[in-house]
Design an enzyme around this catalytic site. Sequence first.
Site, PDB file in Angstrom:
ATOM      1  CG  ASP A  83      -1.895   1.098   1.298  1.00  0.00           C
ATOM      2  OD1 ASP A  83      -3.098   0.820   1.375  1.00  0.00           O
ATOM      3  OD2 ASP A  83      -1.471   2.275   1.295  1.00  0.00           O
TER       4      ASP A  83
ATOM      5  CG  ASP B 205      -3.239   3.417  -2.185  1.00  0.00           C
ATOM      6  OD1 ASP B 205      -4.270   2.728  -2.273  1.00  0.00           O
ATOM      7  OD2 ASP B 205      -2.839   3.904  -1.116  1.00  0.00           O
ATOM      8  CD  GLU B 206      -5.104  -1.246  -0.306  1.00  0.00           C
ATOM      9  OE1 GLU B 206      -5.753  -2.273  -0.111  1.00  0.00           O
ATOM     10  OE2 GLU B 206      -5.462  -0.118   0.061  1.00  0.00           O
TER      11      GLU B 206
HETATM   12  P1  DGT Z   1      -2.132   5.850   4.045  1.00  0.00           P
HETATM   13  O1  DGT Z   1      -2.264   4.615   3.209  1.00  0.00           O
HETATM   14  O2  DGT Z   1      -2.886   5.781   5.316  1.00  0.00           O
HETATM   15  O3  DGT Z   1      -0.718   6.299   4.240  1.00  0.00           O
HETATM   16  O4  DGT Z   1      -2.823   7.050   3.254  1.00  0.00           O
HETATM   17  P2  DGT Z   1      -3.524   7.075   1.849  1.00  0.00           P
HETATM   18  O5  DGT Z   1      -3.823   8.507   1.535  1.00  0.00           O
HETATM   19  O6  DGT Z   1      -2.696   6.375   0.831  1.00  0.00           O
HETATM   20  O7  DGT Z   1      -4.879   6.352   2.160  1.00  0.00           O
HETATM   21  P3  DGT Z   1      -5.572   5.125   1.440  1.00  0.00           P
HETATM   22  O8  DGT Z   1      -4.582   4.075   1.136  1.00  0.00           O
HETATM   23  O9  DGT Z   1      -6.740   4.771   2.288  1.00  0.00           O
HETATM   24  O10 DGT Z   1      -6.160   5.760   0.107  1.00  0.00           O
HETATM   25  C1  DGT Z   1      -5.438   5.869  -1.103  1.00  0.00           C
HETATM   26  C2  DGT Z   1      -5.856   7.124  -1.848  1.00  0.00           C
HETATM   27  O11 DGT Z   1      -7.271   7.109  -2.090  1.00  0.00           O
HETATM   28  C3  DGT Z   1      -5.620   8.409  -1.069  1.00  0.00           C
HETATM   29  O12 DGT Z   1      -4.317   8.924  -1.257  1.00  0.00           O
HETATM   30  C4  DGT Z   1      -6.676   9.332  -1.588  1.00  0.00           C
HETATM   31  C5  DGT Z   1      -7.826   8.428  -1.939  1.00  0.00           C
HETATM   32  N1  DGT Z   1      -8.833   8.461  -0.852  1.00  0.00           N
HETATM   33  C6  DGT Z   1      -8.841   7.746   0.279  1.00  0.00           C
HETATM   34  N2  DGT Z   1      -9.887   8.051   1.060  1.00  0.00           N
HETATM   35  C7  DGT Z   1     -10.597   8.992   0.373  1.00  0.00           C
HETATM   36  C8  DGT Z   1     -11.798   9.735   0.642  1.00  0.00           C
HETATM   37  O13 DGT Z   1     -12.440   9.581   1.675  1.00  0.00           O
HETATM   38  N3  DGT Z   1     -12.207  10.626  -0.321  1.00  0.00           N
HETATM   39  C9  DGT Z   1     -11.518  10.794  -1.510  1.00  0.00           C
HETATM   40  N4  DGT Z   1     -11.972  11.672  -2.404  1.00  0.00           N
HETATM   41  N5  DGT Z   1     -10.379  10.135  -1.777  1.00  0.00           N
HETATM   42  C10 DGT Z   1      -9.915   9.247  -0.859  1.00  0.00           C
HETATM   43 CA    CA Z   2      -2.223   4.167   0.987  1.00  0.00          CA
HETATM   44 CA    CA Z   3      -4.945   2.037   0.135  1.00  0.00          CA
END
Ligand code: DGT
Ligand code: CA
Ligand code: CA
Length: 366
Positions: A11, A111-112
């Site tokens: 991820d 991203d996974e």
């Molecule tokens: P992490 O994995 O906790 O370091 O952080 P992220 O940002 O990679 O989180 P993840 O893996 O849950 O989600 C991947 C991408 O998906 C994130 O960069 C932006 C998008 N995303 C996640 N949650 C939301 C949301 O609630 N709303 C929108 N518009 N996009 C989202």
């Molecule tokens: Ca992520």
């Molecule tokens: Ca993810």
Amino acid sequence: MVQSRVVMLIDFDYFFAQCEELRNPVIKNKPVVVGVYSGRTEDSGAVSTSNYIARKYGVKSGIPLFLAKRSLEGTDAVFLPVDHKYYTQISDNIMQILSVYASSLEQVSVDEAYLDVTVQVSGSFENACLYAQKIKQDIKTQVGLSLTIGVGPNKLVAKIACDSQKPDGLTIVKPEEAANFFAILPVNRLLGVGKKTFARMEQMGIKTIGDLAKFDIQRLVSMFGKVLGLYFHNAANAIDNEPVVFTGEAESISKINTLKQDTRDLESILQKTSELIDIIHNEVMEKGYSFKTISIYVVTVDLLSKSRSVTLEQPVKAKEIIKRHVCLLFEKYLSESSLDIRRVGVRVSGFSKEQLQQKQLSSFFG
Ligand code: DGT
Ligand code: CA
Ligand code: CA
């Protein structure tokens, strides 16, 4: 003894925000918020994601942008609109690199991805640790992004291992450790245990995954029905037999190799790619596939990687077609870039299995 599978979930950390840091490193030490601006008013919309500095201020996915602004008042926070096209390019690039590391790669979101690396690490979780570090390092140097890896005997354990330590994490859960690792976690960490189910389980005295694992299976079935009841029982006991499977367009066959020396010479590049094409084409034929998309992959001396591809109108299967397009793609690439190339790769994708068409085309192009 049946050898355990070795499955990874990879991820990418704070993905959209990290992509933004990549193209503009000066924002790296500031809170970075990537949002979807609805356009109604200047600040209406929601946060897609934020970097870990912004998260310290409580700014995370899903919250309204005006709230994020308020929480970050007085800081030098940077707010940016989502740029899906750019994130997808980076994602495709990383997936392509990762695919070389596994027998199969299953992309589950932008991203996974799950990787089955059983063969690559000879079934050893000790090897898997080194292997995962190597993957992290490779993506760091080639793309410049950090990621988190969870390793386990199946997808379920890999996923929960991955979630347990972020960012830049690496968590390895061996088969014999899975039960203990799961036991103390709250039961809503399991996929399928949302708010409602969580509340219901709590009433039944089930708080942790360990509680659920020990819970009478018949009672679970009578509470949740056969399918869900059995799923909960198995999941809590870290049992998951789902294979890692290629999905849709994510399926590809690729090979990457380092050139003898850094170069921009088309002849030397084509000599190397010709070897790669022989291997790829053989595998494509073994599987009985035709393909529509041919891509090249380049790592330049500054360790950035790029790819170029072409998609044909009809599925084809001839080796010469790969060679011809790889040559054209490299000619074009070289005319656009001035850096020496360190590594080259070739990939084919867009598979179909139409036997008849295959035969006709191969005899035509043969
Ligand atoms: P992490 O994995 O906790 O370091 O952080 P992220 O940002 O990679 O989180 P993840 O893996 O849950 O989600 C991947 C991408 O998906 C994130 O960069 C932006 C998008 N995303 C996640 N949650 C939301 C949301 O609630 N709303 C929108 N518009 N996009 C989202
Ligand atoms: Ca992520
Ligand atoms: Ca993810």
